[in-house]
Write a protein that holds these residues in place. Structure first.
Motif, mmCIF file in Angstrom:
data_model
loop_
_atom_site.group_PDB
_atom_site.id
_atom_site.type_symbol
_atom_site.label_atom_id
_atom_site.label_comp_id
_atom_site.label_asym_id
_atom_site.label_seq_id
_atom_site.Cartn_x
_atom_site.Cartn_y
_atom_site.Cartn_z
ATOM 1 N N TYR A 128 -1.581 1.371 -2.216
ATOM 2 C CA TYR A 128 -1.990 0.297 -2.473
ATOM 3 C C TYR A 128 -3.719 0.185 -2.399
ATOM 4 O O TYR A 128 -4.332 -0.697 -2.697
ATOM 5 N N ASN A 154 -3.992 3.973 1.906
ATOM 6 C CA ASN A 154 -3.049 4.269 1.581
ATOM 7 C C ASN A 154 -2.562 4.183 0.421
ATOM 8 O O ASN A 154 -3.919 3.843 -0.657
ATOM 9 N N GLU A 159 -5.147 -2.474 5.853
ATOM 10 C CA GLU A 159 -4.833 -1.129 6.556
ATOM 11 C C GLU A 159 -6.043 -0.487 6.195
ATOM 12 O O GLU A 159 -6.603 1.120 6.803
ATOM 13 N N LYS A 197 -1.146 -4.046 3.719
ATOM 14 C CA LYS A 197 -1.814 -2.755 3.354
ATOM 15 C C LYS A 197 -3.348 -2.163 2.702
ATOM 16 O O LYS A 197 -3.645 -1.020 3.310
#
Length: 635
Positions: A243, A241, A238, A235
């Motif tokens: 996290y 988001n 990426e 996460k």
RNA sequence: GGGCCCGUAGCCUAGCCAGGAUAGGGCGCUGGCCUUCUAAGCCAGAUGUCGCAGGUUCGAGUCCUGCCGGGCCCGCCA
């Protein structure tokens, strides 16, 4: 235009000239090295202020006894004496001893120091070239401990010394905000922040450090949690988001704590570099494309390392050819870069060899008034950062080989200039009492993090200040104690040669006597107190400074520029603390022997006042400017 | 197996790269010095096989070789 005065060097050169003149007039064959190489200091000033053993070294070639050569040089000198040299003597079995004409030299030294003021010791070795110093670069999961602080202190002194020698310095602090450790911290924050309560006296980095340590232990006990950590890591990579946002928040909290701790030691930065931004900037891809142009960087087609991109180190010979594999993997078979790969790319960026799409923005204003910048995707591009002519990485000794690989890789790729201007300032770590290593995971840092040490030092310093100045107002007491405490700890980390392991001893780390910062601070405060009592300095007669304690001070004062140059050129930063101790000591010996304000006559009084003024000024440059330790108004 | 760093008095340390004259400091210890410029200081004293053994040299703490002790590195970890 900066004045470049180096009296000691001037002296050595004029003695080298004496040697050279004699060699020429005798038609003796030149020795292997420059004549100034043969000018040294005798063990005792009774044997001269400077000496030469050139007669021993050339005796064989000249087929004469050393004694004869020395005597001939002496005879030649007498035909053409030097105004800074009082006399020259020959001592068995062939030493040449030179005695300084202090009546001339003292005036030269003191006049230049007082004229140059804070610029004494400046040089233009760097001639404005840009140098990047990277230091601290601690994992943002716990507070800075004494080991990391040693790194920061060495880096800070490096930066200060390079500024003094004419470089344009940029200090960088590299933060790994994508590593497994931050994922562990994020997990811990989610699961354990209820359990590990934040007390009001806890700094954020301390509190999160406790959580991190507990989390790391919890995960170690429950291997099943490994999957969760992997998920968080994914996460984080990426981005955009929950996290990723949480990690950013936590990492900022910790780093702010680091910066606060560093500021207590007068350590500041110019740029924070987030690993996340490096990765997203496309730097690695760009750098890799350049690397692949070298015949020594290629993809492996077969075998256990199939599909990896590697750099072949074998052209460099030993020690790389004796490694298990003579190449280093830059890109794993899954397409992800290795640490070494990233490091090479980053080093290329520092030299402006890969530009990348890095953006910058203001992080905040530091206690010293300077703006601290950070990399950020939302920021603006800037050519102010990077493009260095020289790079100093302050990193632990265990990375000697990896750092060598990075620099050698530059060489292999044809960046000879960058290779030559890369320097790894390595240092041994600080060990806890009983030779226990610092460990974030095991939590051995608790109680030995830099803040705790500084707090303990502050407490002790406060008690000392209280004892000596009971009537002082509390706020002033505290300010003075802070300067003494942080100075003591910083000096402790600075005075040892970097390759020496430090095992913490409280008595040494928080020491206000002997070889310590407070000893030097006290010396300056003492001098200031005398100077404050002198209404006005009359016309000095430096020829009256004939006592050995006075001569010794002048000698030491005059070496300052040489010491700075040597420290900067050879990266031996501990020379500066040692110099300051030695100068302070020489003043204190003088102080106990001779009166300043009650000197026999006005001309002598003025000369001594200027002498101690020069000492205070030089100690201030050494302590405040070069080591970054303040001096209290009173002690 | 290969490589790097450290080993100097009870403890900590400078000097080693560029070999030279009695190996500098500090802590601790013993004894002195504040009615005189701040005693966080100064003076005097005791404490050393410079890890060990060879070698090079007129001369080795410093250079070379071998060994011993401690730490570290040699990963599709960071």
């Amino acid at each position: 235009m900066v004045l470049l005065i180096d009296p000691w060097d001037t002296l050595k050169k004029s003695i080298a000239e004496v040697l050279e003149t004699s060699f020429k007039s005798n038609n003796w064959s030149k020795p292997d090295k420059d004549f100034s190489f043969y000018v040294e200091e005798p063990p005792d000033s009774k044997l001269g202020d400077l000496s030469s053993t050139i007669a021993f070294k050339t005796a064989k070639i000249l087929k004469t006894k050393p004694m004869n050569i020395a005597s001939k040089i002496l005879a030649d000198y007498r035909l053409k004496p030097n105004k800074l040299i009082e006399r020259v003597e020959v001592a068995a079995p062939g030493y040449l001893n030179f005695y300084i004409k202090w009546s001339e030299y003292s005036k030269l030294v003191l006049d230049s120091i007082l004229k140059e003021g804070d610029h004494y010791g400046d040089s233009d070795i760097g001639s404005g070239r840009k140098v990047i110093v990277e230091h601290t670069s601690a994992n943002p999961t716990k507070p800075i401990h004494l080991g990391t602080m040693r790194c920061a202190v060495l880096g800070d002194i490096t930066a200060r010394l390079l500024r003094k020698t004419g470089y344009n310095v940029e200090v960088q602090n590299y933060m790994d905000d994508l590593g497994r450790q931050v994922a562990v911290l994020a997990w811990g924050y989610e699961k354990l922040s209820g359990e590990i309560e934040k007390k009001p006296e806890y700094k954020d980095d301390y509190w999160l450090g406790l959580i991190y340590t507990a989390a790391a232990q919890r995960i170690e006990e429950n291997p099943g949690l490994e999957e969760v950590i992997k998920h968080i890591l994914k996460k984080m990579e990426e981005g955009g988001n929950e996290y990723a946002n949480l990690v950013q928040k936590l990492v900022y909290m910790v780093v702010n704590g680091h910066l606060e701790t560093a500021a207590r030691m007068n350590i500041f930065y110019d740029l924070l570099i987030w690993e996340k931004d490096i990765v997203r900037s496309g730097l690695f891809k760009e750098a890799l494309n350049k690397m692949l142009k070298s015949p020594h960087v290629y993809r492996i087609e077969e075998g256990e390392d199939a599909n990896c991109i590697v750099i072949d180190m074998s052209p460099l010979g030993e020690p790389y050819t004796s490694l298990k594999k003579s190449y280093k993997i830059l890109v794993r078979s899954d397409g992800v870069s290795t640490y070494t790969g990233k490091d090479i790319a980053f080093q290329m960026w520092k030299f402006g060899l890969a530009e990348a799409d890095l953006k910058f923005r203001v992080f905040g204003v530091q206690r010293n008034g300077r703006v601290l910048m950070e990399t950020a995707q939302e920021g603006k591009a800037s050519k102010n950062f990077g493009y260095a002519d020289k790079v100093v990485n302050v990193i632990g000794y265990e990375q000697v080989l990896p750092q060598q690989v990075v620099y050698q890789a530059l060489k292999i790729m044809g960046y000879e200039e960058a290779y030559r201007n890369s320097y790894h300032l390595s240092f041994q770590w600080v060990w806890l009492p009983e030779q226990v290593a610092f460990s974030g995971r095991k939590g051995t840092w608790i109680g030995f993090h830099a803040d705790a040490v500084l707090d303990k030092a502050l407490q002790l310093a406060l008690a000392e200040v209280e004892k000596r100045n009971p009537d002082m107002e509390p706020e002033l007491k505290r300010r003075i104690a802070e300067v003494i405490a942080s100075g003591a700890v910083k000096f402790y980390l600075a005075k040892y040669s970097p390759e020496k392991k430090i095992v913490i001893e409280w008595k040494e780390a928080i020491n206000f006597e002997g070889d310590s910062a407070p000893y030097i601070q006290y010396t300056v405060v003492r001098i200031n107190s005398i100077l404050a009592k002198a209404d006005r300095i009359g016309e000095p007669d430096y020829t009256l400074l004939t006592d050995e304690t006075e001569i010794d001070i002048i000698r030491t004062l005059s070496k300052f520029p040489s010491i700075i140059r040597e420290a900067a050129e050879t990266y031996q930063y501990h020379l500066i603390p040692h110099y300051c101790l030695s100068l302070a000591n020489k003043f204190n010996i003088f102080y106990h022997k001779l009166p300043v304000l009650k000197a026999e006559n006005e001309a002598l009084k003025a000369a001594r006042l200027n002498l101690i003024k020069a000492v205070a000024q030089t100690l201030k440059i050494g302590l405040i400017e070069l080591i970054g330790i303040d001096i209290p108004v009173k002690m």
